[in-house]
Design a protein around this motif. Structure first.
Motif, PDB file in Angstrom:
ATOM      1  N   MET A  66      -7.933  16.564  -2.017  1.00  0.00           N
ATOM      2  CA  MET A  66      -6.973  15.960  -2.683  1.00  0.00           C
ATOM      3  C   MET A  66      -7.476  14.872  -3.322  1.00  0.00           C
ATOM      4  O   MET A  66      -8.125  13.900  -2.706  1.00  0.00           O
ATOM      5  CB  MET A  66      -5.884  15.678  -1.667  1.00  0.00           C
ATOM      6  N   GLU A  67      -6.877  14.774  -4.601  1.00  0.00           N
ATOM      7  CA  GLU A  67      -7.159  13.617  -5.323  1.00  0.00           C
ATOM      8  C   GLU A  67      -6.210  12.406  -4.901  1.00  0.00           C
ATOM      9  O   GLU A  67      -5.005  12.758  -4.699  1.00  0.00           O
ATOM     10  CB  GLU A  67      -6.952  13.733  -6.923  1.00  0.00           C
ATOM     11  N   PHE A  68      -6.561  11.053  -5.173  1.00  0.00           N
ATOM     12  CA  PHE A  68      -5.881  10.002  -4.461  1.00  0.00           C
ATOM     13  C   PHE A  68      -4.617   9.935  -5.430  1.00  0.00           C
ATOM     14  O   PHE A  68      -4.740   9.821  -6.809  1.00  0.00           O
ATOM     15  CB  PHE A  68      -6.742   8.377  -4.415  1.00  0.00           C
ATOM     16  N   PRO A  69      -3.414   9.785  -5.028  1.00  0.00           N
ATOM     17  CA  PRO A  69      -2.180   9.765  -5.934  1.00  0.00           C
ATOM     18  C   PRO A  69      -2.038   8.449  -6.246  1.00  0.00           C
ATOM     19  O   PRO A  69      -1.436   7.585  -5.659  1.00  0.00           O
ATOM     20  CB  PRO A  69      -1.125  10.327  -4.881  1.00  0.00           C
ATOM     21  N   GLU A  70      -2.101   8.207  -7.706  1.00  0.00           N
ATOM     22  CA  GLU A  70      -1.788   6.644  -8.135  1.00  0.00           C
ATOM     23  C   GLU A  70      -0.194   6.903  -8.440  1.00  0.00           C
ATOM     24  O   GLU A  70       0.055   7.734  -8.987  1.00  0.00           O
ATOM     25  CB  GLU A  70      -2.620   6.494  -9.356  1.00  0.00           C
ATOM     26  N   LEU A  71       0.275   5.618  -8.116  1.00  0.00           N
ATOM     27  CA  LEU A  71       2.015   5.526  -8.466  1.00  0.00           C
ATOM     28  C   LEU A  71       2.059   4.578  -9.149  1.00  0.00           C
ATOM     29  O   LEU A  71       1.205   3.598  -9.402  1.00  0.00           O
ATOM     30  CB  LEU A  71       2.692   5.472  -7.213  1.00  0.00           C
ATOM     31  N   SER A  72       3.245   4.404  -9.918  1.00  0.00           N
ATOM     32  CA  SER A  72       3.681   3.498 -10.753  1.00  0.00           C
ATOM     33  C   SER A  72       5.121   3.098 -10.745  1.00  0.00           C
ATOM     34  O   SER A  72       5.996   3.758 -10.389  1.00  0.00           O
ATOM     35  CB  SER A  72       3.402   3.979 -12.224  1.00  0.00           C
ATOM     36  N   THR A  73       5.425   1.821 -10.704  1.00  0.00           N
ATOM     37  CA  THR A  73       6.606   1.011 -10.719  1.00  0.00           C
ATOM     38  C   THR A  73       6.852   0.261 -12.106  1.00  0.00           C
ATOM     39  O   THR A  73       5.981   0.427 -12.856  1.00  0.00           O
ATOM     40  CB  THR A  73       7.203   0.226  -9.638  1.00  0.00           C
ATOM     41  N   GLU A  74       8.104  -0.377 -12.144  1.00  0.00           N
ATOM     42  CA  GLU A  74       8.305  -1.074 -13.385  1.00  0.00           C
ATOM     43  C   GLU A  74       7.336  -2.153 -13.636  1.00  0.00           C
ATOM     44  O   GLU A  74       6.634  -2.470 -14.697  1.00  0.00           O
ATOM     45  CB  GLU A  74       9.611  -1.658 -13.325  1.00  0.00           C
ATOM     46  N   ARG A  75       6.919  -2.751 -12.428  1.00  0.00           N
ATOM     47  CA  ARG A  75       5.970  -3.988 -12.859  1.00  0.00           C
ATOM     48  C   ARG A  75       4.584  -3.838 -12.120  1.00  0.00           C
ATOM     49  O   ARG A  75       3.689  -4.667 -12.239  1.00  0.00           O
ATOM     50  CB  ARG A  75       6.401  -5.283 -11.919  1.00  0.00           C
ATOM     51  N   LEU A  76       4.605  -2.546 -11.322  1.00  0.00           N
ATOM     52  CA  LEU A  76       3.201  -2.370 -10.415  1.00  0.00           C
ATOM     53  C   LEU A  76       2.583  -1.290 -10.759  1.00  0.00           C
ATOM     54  O   LEU A  76       3.309   0.053 -10.966  1.00  0.00           O
ATOM     55  CB  LEU A  76       3.644  -2.360  -9.110  1.00  0.00           C
ATOM     56  N   GLN A  77       1.318  -1.165 -10.741  1.00  0.00           N
ATOM     57  CA  GLN A  77       0.304   0.166 -10.680  1.00  0.00           C
ATOM     58  C   GLN A  77       0.014   0.232  -9.442  1.00  0.00           C
ATOM     59  O   GLN A  77      -0.707  -0.843  -8.952  1.00  0.00           O
ATOM     60  CB  GLN A  77      -0.718   0.055 -11.659  1.00  0.00           C
ATOM     61  N   LEU A  78       0.008   1.170  -8.566  1.00  0.00           N
ATOM     62  CA  LEU A  78      -0.326   1.404  -7.334  1.00  0.00           C
ATOM     63  C   LEU A  78      -1.520   2.378  -7.217  1.00  0.00           C
ATOM     64  O   LEU A  78      -1.456   3.403  -7.531  1.00  0.00           O
ATOM     65  CB  LEU A  78       0.829   1.993  -6.324  1.00  0.00           C
ATOM     66  N   VAL A  79      -2.621   1.774  -6.766  1.00  0.00           N
ATOM     67  CA  VAL A  79      -4.209   2.430  -7.168  1.00  0.00           C
ATOM     68  C   VAL A  79      -4.786   2.478  -5.858  1.00  0.00           C
ATOM     69  O   VAL A  79      -4.455   1.848  -4.762  1.00  0.00           O
ATOM     70  CB  VAL A  79      -4.941   1.697  -8.191  1.00  0.00           C
ATOM     71  N   GLN A  80      -5.900   3.392  -5.654  1.00  0.00           N
ATOM     72  CA  GLN A  80      -6.800   3.457  -4.684  1.00  0.00           C
ATOM     73  C   GLN A  80      -7.591   2.136  -4.480  1.00  0.00           C
ATOM     74  O   GLN A  80      -7.985   1.640  -5.427  1.00  0.00           O
ATOM     75  CB  GLN A  80      -7.667   4.542  -4.771  1.00  0.00           C
ATOM     76  N   ILE A  81      -7.708   1.655  -3.328  1.00  0.00           N
ATOM     77  CA  ILE A  81      -8.333   0.426  -3.216  1.00  0.00           C
ATOM     78  C   ILE A  81      -9.889   0.810  -2.851  1.00  0.00           C
ATOM     79  O   ILE A  81     -10.263   1.546  -1.925  1.00  0.00           O
ATOM     80  CB  ILE A  81      -7.944  -0.331  -1.727  1.00  0.00           C
ATOM     81  N   THR A  82     -10.486   0.354  -3.768  1.00  0.00           N
ATOM     82  CA  THR A  82     -12.054   0.814  -4.027  1.00  0.00           C
ATOM     83  C   THR A  82     -12.861  -0.730  -3.669  1.00  0.00           C
ATOM     84  O   THR A  82     -12.206  -1.828  -3.642  1.00  0.00           O
ATOM     85  CB  THR A  82     -12.337   1.032  -5.256  1.00  0.00           C
TER      86      THR A  82
END
Length: 183
Positions: A1-17
């Motif tokens: 499974m690929e890490f699911p990036e999510l988005s909100t109005e003010r934020l990008q939710l990304v994988q922590i590398t």
């Protein structure tokens, strides 16, 4: 499974590398951030690197997902949130989060948690999301209640931090409750 990036109005939710190691360390080395975290503050970059490695391992093993919160306007890494104790088979997880103090009381955690709840209930089809907090963590307890979580009770001596045991509150939100709240 690929890490699911999510988005909100003010934020990008990304994988922590590892690219975020210094920013993550900067947040998690602050006493005021880890005061209610359930672990002592970080004191070395190596500890931050190890935690980031554990986030990646947890995702690979489908036991956890942890997103970095990136402020869309500035590109800054401002905190993390995630699903811990994830059981896709059991359709449950626990949510946890922390945020850089410069961004406290501005609605960022609420915004990010709402999106992760949507993802957890709609995409992962989880049924229960739990949360464990320190009873004295008023901000987190109020946030959970505002989002519709039910305070289930007290877990005695559940958390170990600062070389002592602490009681914890346990909260939960069920998919059926979340659906009623978001209609």
């Amino acid at each position: 499974m690929e890490f699911p990036e999510l988005s909100t109005e003010r934020l990008q939710l990304v994988q922590i590398t590892p690219d975020y190691m210094e920013c993550y360390y900067e947040i998690m080395s602050k006493e005021e951030v880890t005061k209610y975290y359930g672990m002592d503050r970080l004191t070395t970059l190596e500890e931050a690197a190890n935690l980031i490695g554990s986030f990646q391992e947890g995702f690979k093993n489908q036991k956890a997902m942890r997103w970095g919160m990136i402020h869309k306007e500035t590109g800054e890494f401002i905190g993390t949130l995630g699903l811990n104790n994830l059981s896709l088979w059991g359709k449950k997880a626990e949510i946890g989060y922390e945020l850089h103090p410069a961004y406290w009381r501005k609605g960022y955690t609420t915004e990010a948690v709402k999106e992760v709840l949507r993802f957890a209930f709609k995409e992962l089809e989880l049924f229960r999301i739990g949360a464990v907090t320190f009873p004295t963590n008023k901000a987190s307890n109020m946030l959970l209640e505002k989002l519709g979580f039910t305070h289930e009770g007290l877990l005695r001596g559940y958390l170990y931090q600062g070389k002592q045991h602490h009681d914890a509150y346990v909260f939960s939100l069920l998919a059926t409750e979340w659906e009623r709240l978001t209609k």
